[in-house]
Design a protein around this motif. Sequence first.
Motif, mmCIF file in Angstrom:
data_model
loop_
_atom_site.group_PDB
_atom_site.id
_atom_site.type_symbol
_atom_site.label_atom_id
_atom_site.label_comp_id
_atom_site.label_asym_id
_atom_site.label_seq_id
_atom_site.Cartn_x
_atom_site.Cartn_y
_atom_site.Cartn_z
ATOM 1 N N PRO A 272 5.622 1.849 -5.136
ATOM 2 C CA PRO A 272 6.334 1.314 -6.297
ATOM 3 C C PRO A 272 5.988 -0.123 -6.705
ATOM 4 N N ALA A 273 5.599 -0.974 -5.760
ATOM 5 C CA ALA A 273 5.352 -2.381 -6.115
ATOM 6 C C ALA A 273 3.865 -2.582 -6.439
ATOM 7 N N LYS A 274 3.457 -3.834 -6.608
ATOM 8 C CA LYS A 274 2.057 -4.122 -6.948
ATOM 9 C C LYS A 274 1.138 -3.662 -5.798
ATOM 10 N N THR A 275 0.059 -2.992 -6.157
ATOM 11 C CA THR A 275 -0.822 -2.450 -5.117
ATOM 12 C C THR A 275 -2.249 -2.976 -5.252
ATOM 13 N N ILE A 276 -3.013 -2.820 -4.150
ATOM 14 C CA ILE A 276 -4.470 -2.934 -4.236
ATOM 15 C C ILE A 276 -5.025 -1.550 -3.921
ATOM 16 N N ARG A 277 -6.239 -1.258 -4.422
ATOM 17 C CA ARG A 277 -6.753 0.119 -4.388
ATOM 18 C C ARG A 277 -8.207 0.169 -3.925
ATOM 19 N N GLN A 278 -8.556 1.234 -3.256
ATOM 20 C CA GLN A 278 -9.963 1.510 -2.903
ATOM 21 C C GLN A 278 -10.282 2.941 -3.284
ATOM 22 N N ILE B 13 -6.973 5.391 -2.594
ATOM 23 C CA ILE B 13 -5.788 5.095 -1.781
ATOM 24 C C ILE B 13 -5.298 3.701 -2.133
ATOM 25 N N GLU B 14 -4.019 3.476 -1.900
ATOM 26 C CA GLU B 14 -3.424 2.195 -2.258
ATOM 27 C C GLU B 14 -2.561 1.646 -1.128
ATOM 28 N N MET B 15 -2.403 0.330 -1.202
ATOM 29 C CA MET B 15 -1.519 -0.371 -0.264
ATOM 30 C C MET B 15 -0.771 -1.426 -1.074
ATOM 31 N N HIS B 16 0.450 -1.719 -0.709
ATOM 32 C CA HIS B 16 1.160 -2.803 -1.386
ATOM 33 C C HIS B 16 0.391 -4.116 -1.190
ATOM 34 N N ALA B 17 0.252 -4.843 -2.294
ATOM 35 C CA ALA B 17 -0.556 -6.062 -2.284
ATOM 36 C C ALA B 17 -0.005 -7.118 -1.321
ATOM 37 N N ASP B 18 1.314 -7.077 -1.078
ATOM 38 C CA ASP B 18 1.906 -8.101 -0.207
ATOM 39 C C ASP B 18 2.157 -7.595 1.225
ATOM 40 N N ALA B 19 1.573 -6.431 1.559
ATOM 41 C CA ALA B 19 1.859 -5.840 2.889
ATOM 42 C C ALA B 19 1.208 -6.625 4.026
#
Length: 173
Positions: free
Chosen positions: A84-90, A101-107
Amino acid sequence: MDLKSAIRSIPNFPKKGIVFRDITTLLLDKAAFKQSIDQLENYCKGKKIDKILGIESRGFIFGGALADRMGVGFVPIRKKGKLPAKTIRQEYQLEYGTDSIEMHADALKPGDLVLVVDDLIATGGTLSATCKLVEQSGAKVIGIAALIELAFLPGREKLTGYDVFSLVKYDSE
Ligand code: AMP
């Protein structure tokens, strides 16, 4: 216990020629599930780990349980559009086309030491993309741990340079 005996093999799923390694039978067996988390915990001993990443969806089960054992935070890696929040993607290659796939940018914070967990290493494509996500955020992959490794596929080659650990190996389909 031989963990392999707790894994069910389903021929021709999800398509002809693939033997699906079904870990739901291992999860149902409390001794086998505990042993698998014990062995993953052993692999972690002596390593400095800040966060454990688990890959959707079966990586959540092993990664989540291991994060609890290790007393560290857990980060979910998801297929695109789920977080749901801002993500980064590969993006990564599939047999036909690409997926991402994505991960939260602030994780993760720069410098975080990360262990990546999934249920199974096949071609290593998903894990390799996950490692890139970690590095994109300035964190470091200190290891990759999976329950199962399909050793007849070039997963380890694709993951050259990383410390790769698996509990059960299959040398053929
Ligand atoms: P790969 O990116 O090729 O390493 O594939 C990784 C993901 O595909 C793993 O996280 C597994 O969940 C799934 N997968 C691939 N091959 C199999 C298989 N033979 N049995 C069960 N799951 C598989």
